[in-house]
Design a protein around this motif. Structure first.
Motif, PDB file in Angstrom:
ATOM      1  N   ILE A   1     -31.926  19.054  -1.967  1.00  0.00           N
ATOM      2  CA  ILE A   1     -33.258  19.587  -1.727  1.00  0.00           C
ATOM      3  C   ILE A   1     -34.054  19.440  -3.025  1.00  0.00           C
ATOM      4  CG2 ILE A   1     -32.565  21.959  -2.305  1.00  0.00           C
ATOM      5  CD1 ILE A   1     -34.510  22.884  -0.028  1.00  0.00           C
ATOM      6  N   SER A   2     -35.327  19.214  -2.893  1.00  0.00           N
ATOM      7  CA  SER A   2     -36.180  19.050  -4.068  1.00  0.00           C
ATOM      8  C   SER A   2     -36.231  20.334  -4.886  1.00  0.00           C
ATOM      9  CB  SER A   2     -37.595  18.667  -3.628  1.00  0.00           C
ATOM     10  OG  SER A   2     -38.454  18.602  -4.746  1.00  0.00           O
ATOM     11  N   HIS A   3     -36.163  20.181  -6.192  1.00  0.00           N
ATOM     12  CA  HIS A   3     -36.353  21.315  -7.097  1.00  0.00           C
ATOM     13  C   HIS A   3     -37.715  21.164  -7.767  1.00  0.00           C
ATOM     14  CE1 HIS A   3     -35.910  23.651 -10.906  1.00  0.00           C
ATOM     15  NE2 HIS A   3     -35.548  24.544  -9.998  1.00  0.00           N
ATOM     16  N   LEU A   4     -38.688  21.912  -7.249  1.00  0.00           N
ATOM     17  CA  LEU A   4     -40.051  21.933  -7.790  1.00  0.00           C
ATOM     18  C   LEU A   4     -40.766  20.585  -7.716  1.00  0.00           C
ATOM     19  CD1 LEU A   4     -39.368  24.044 -11.016  1.00  0.00           C
ATOM     20  CD2 LEU A   4     -40.193  24.873  -8.798  1.00  0.00           C
ATOM     21  N   GLY A   5     -40.180  19.635  -7.003  1.00  0.00           N
ATOM     22  CA  GLY A   5     -40.771  18.307  -6.935  1.00  0.00           C
ATOM     23  C   GLY A   5     -40.452  17.449  -8.142  1.00  0.00           C
ATOM     24  N   TYR A   6     -39.576  17.943  -9.041  1.00  0.00           N
ATOM     25  CA  TYR A   6     -39.268  17.226 -10.283  1.00  0.00           C
ATOM     26  C   TYR A   6     -37.894  16.578 -10.271  1.00  0.00           C
ATOM     27  CZ  TYR A   6     -42.952  20.415 -11.839  1.00  0.00           C
ATOM     28  OH  TYR A   6     -44.107  21.141 -11.952  1.00  0.00           O
ATOM     29  N   SER A   7     -36.973  17.160  -9.499  1.00  0.00           N
ATOM     30  CA  SER A   7     -35.611  16.625  -9.469  1.00  0.00           C
ATOM     31  C   SER A   7     -34.947  17.099  -8.178  1.00  0.00           C
ATOM     32  CB  SER A   7     -34.810  17.098 -10.695  1.00  0.00           C
ATOM     33  OG  SER A   7     -34.660  18.517 -10.669  1.00  0.00           O
ATOM     34  N   TRP A   8     -33.650  16.855  -8.063  1.00  0.00           N
ATOM     35  CA  TRP A   8     -32.900  17.250  -6.868  1.00  0.00           C
ATOM     36  C   TRP A   8     -31.871  18.307  -7.207  1.00  0.00           C
ATOM     37  CZ3 TRP A   8     -34.904  15.763  -2.478  1.00  0.00           C
ATOM     38  CH2 TRP A   8     -35.619  14.569  -2.427  1.00  0.00           C
ATOM     39  N   LEU A   9     -31.729  19.248  -6.302  1.00  0.00           N
ATOM     40  CA  LEU A   9     -30.649  20.222  -6.376  1.00  0.00           C
ATOM     41  C   LEU A   9     -29.634  19.796  -5.316  1.00  0.00           C
ATOM     42  CD1 LEU A   9     -30.583  23.877  -6.846  1.00  0.00           C
ATOM     43  CD2 LEU A   9     -29.721  23.087  -4.667  1.00  0.00           C
ATOM     44  N   TYR A  10     -28.385  19.635  -5.719  1.00  0.00           N
ATOM     45  CA  TYR A  10     -27.321  19.229  -4.808  1.00  0.00           C
ATOM     46  C   TYR A  10     -26.372  20.398  -4.581  1.00  0.00           C
ATOM     47  CZ  TYR A  10     -28.629  14.319  -5.342  1.00  0.00           C
ATOM     48  OH  TYR A  10     -29.314  13.130  -5.326  1.00  0.00           O
ATOM     49  N   GLY A  11     -25.780  20.422  -3.412  1.00  0.00           N
ATOM     50  CA  GLY A  11     -24.786  21.440  -3.111  1.00  0.00           C
ATOM     51  C   GLY A  11     -23.880  20.987  -1.996  1.00  0.00           C
ATOM     52  N   THR A  12     -22.958  21.852  -1.653  1.00  0.00           N
ATOM     53  CA  THR A  12     -21.979  21.534  -0.622  1.00  0.00           C
ATOM     54  C   THR A  12     -21.591  22.801   0.122  1.00  0.00           C
ATOM     55  OG1 THR A  12     -19.914  20.322  -0.220  1.00  0.00           O
ATOM     56  CG2 THR A  12     -19.922  21.858  -2.091  1.00  0.00           C
ATOM     57  N   PHE A  13     -20.993  22.621   1.278  1.00  0.00           N
ATOM     58  CA  PHE A  13     -20.357  23.722   1.997  1.00  0.00           C
ATOM     59  C   PHE A  13     -18.865  23.447   1.927  1.00  0.00           C
ATOM     60  CE2 PHE A  13     -24.623  23.886   3.471  1.00  0.00           C
ATOM     61  CZ  PHE A  13     -24.861  25.229   3.700  1.00  0.00           C
ATOM     62  N   LYS A  14     -18.138  24.390   1.339  1.00  0.00           N
ATOM     63  CA  LYS A  14     -16.715  24.171   1.076  1.00  0.00           C
ATOM     64  C   LYS A  14     -15.798  24.534   2.236  1.00  0.00           C
ATOM     65  CE  LYS A  14     -16.706  24.291  -3.874  1.00  0.00           C
ATOM     66  NZ  LYS A  14     -15.960  24.756  -5.025  1.00  0.00           N
ATOM     67  N   ASP A  15     -16.273  25.357   3.184  1.00  0.00           N
ATOM     68  CA  ASP A  15     -15.402  25.821   4.265  1.00  0.00           C
ATOM     69  C   ASP A  15     -16.012  25.479   5.620  1.00  0.00           C
ATOM     70  OD1 ASP A  15     -13.455  27.021   5.792  1.00  0.00           O
ATOM     71  OD2 ASP A  15     -13.887  29.063   5.129  1.00  0.00           O
ATOM     72  N   PHE A  16     -15.389  24.526   6.283  1.00  0.00           N
ATOM     73  CA  PHE A  16     -15.829  24.122   7.622  1.00  0.00           C
ATOM     74  C   PHE A  16     -14.630  23.535   8.349  1.00  0.00           C
ATOM     75  CE2 PHE A  16     -16.575  20.604   4.761  1.00  0.00           C
ATOM     76  CZ  PHE A  16     -16.061  19.502   5.431  1.00  0.00           C
ATOM     77  N   ASP A  17     -14.769  23.432   9.652  1.00  0.00           N
ATOM     78  CA  ASP A  17     -13.704  22.885  10.484  1.00  0.00           C
ATOM     79  C   ASP A  17     -14.355  22.163  11.647  1.00  0.00           C
ATOM     80  OD1 ASP A  17     -11.124  22.326  11.213  1.00  0.00           O
ATOM     81  OD2 ASP A  17     -10.609  24.362  11.798  1.00  0.00           O
ATOM     82  N   GLY A  18     -13.638  21.221  12.201  1.00  0.00           N
ATOM     83  CA  GLY A  18     -14.212  20.523  13.338  1.00  0.00           C
ATOM     84  C   GLY A  18     -13.318  19.432  13.868  1.00  0.00           C
ATOM     85  N   SER A  19     -13.812  18.797  14.904  1.00  0.00           N
ATOM     86  CA  SER A  19     -13.068  17.717  15.539  1.00  0.00           C
ATOM     87  C   SER A  19     -14.056  16.749  16.173  1.00  0.00           C
ATOM     88  CB  SER A  19     -12.122  18.280  16.604  1.00  0.00           C
ATOM     89  OG  SER A  19     -12.863  18.961  17.595  1.00  0.00           O
TER      90      SER A  19
END
Length: 190
Positions: A40-58
């Protein structure tokens, strides 16, 4: 910010990878071969990155009948990690993900459509912050085959962009009204 739900989604492309029969796969979260990331944009100057560590699926797919393929993912929203504890606490709060009230986010596909060259559009319902909306994940098949432990795997990547206001989430600023989900999924055939 739903990463995950979406990670499984990337698999739609696999429908076209050459499997002759329908196959069911569990997302390999234990081996850390699946990721639901966001930027997601941080103030329009750079990017903030992240993750979701707990998920499950098929996921399930059949190259001969892609329209019969499916994806289902559940993400634990409190597992959000942007590599900054105070920011993570803020993003888990009631103005954003509201994880105390909505501890899970889900994605369940409703259709898969081949777009050519190992790619597919996976349409489904994403529930985030208590709101359910249709989203389309652009997915691409990465490969499949036997693994060194006697199993069989298939991998995909994909992504989508979410408008935060669609899910009653405040953007952190004027330049941060959308979040891009970046999904990588490796599944182990059941």
């Amino acid at each position: 910010m739903l990463k995950k739900s979406f990670a499984a989604l990337a698999l739609g492309s696999a429908l076209f990878a050459g499997q002759a029969l329908a196959a069911d796969y569990a997302i390999d979260k234990e081996g850390q071969h699946a990721f639901i990331n966001f930027k997601i944009s941080h103030l329009g100057y750079s990017w903030l990155y992240g993750t979701f560590k707990d998920f499950d699926g098929s996921f399930s797919f059949d190259a001969a009948k892609p329209e019969a393929s499916s994806v289902k993912v559940e993400i634990k929203t409190a597992s959000l990690d942007s590599n900054h504890a105070e920011r993570d606490k803020h993003l888990r709060g009631d103005k954003f993900l509201n994880t105390s009230k909505h501890p899970t986010s889900t994605f369940e596909s409703t259709s898969v459509k081949s777009t050519g060259e190992g790619s597919a559009d996976i349409t489904g319902n994403l529930t985030l912050n208590g709101v359910t909306k249709p989203v389309v994940i652009k997915a691409k098949f990465l490969g499949e085959g036997n693994d060194p432990w006697g199993g069989y795997r298939a991998g995909f990547e994909g992504g989508t962009t979410l408008k935060l206001s669609d899910f009653n989430i405040q953007g952190p600023g004027p330049a941060s009204q959308e979040v891009e989900l970046i999904l990588t999924v490796e599944g182990i055939r059941k």
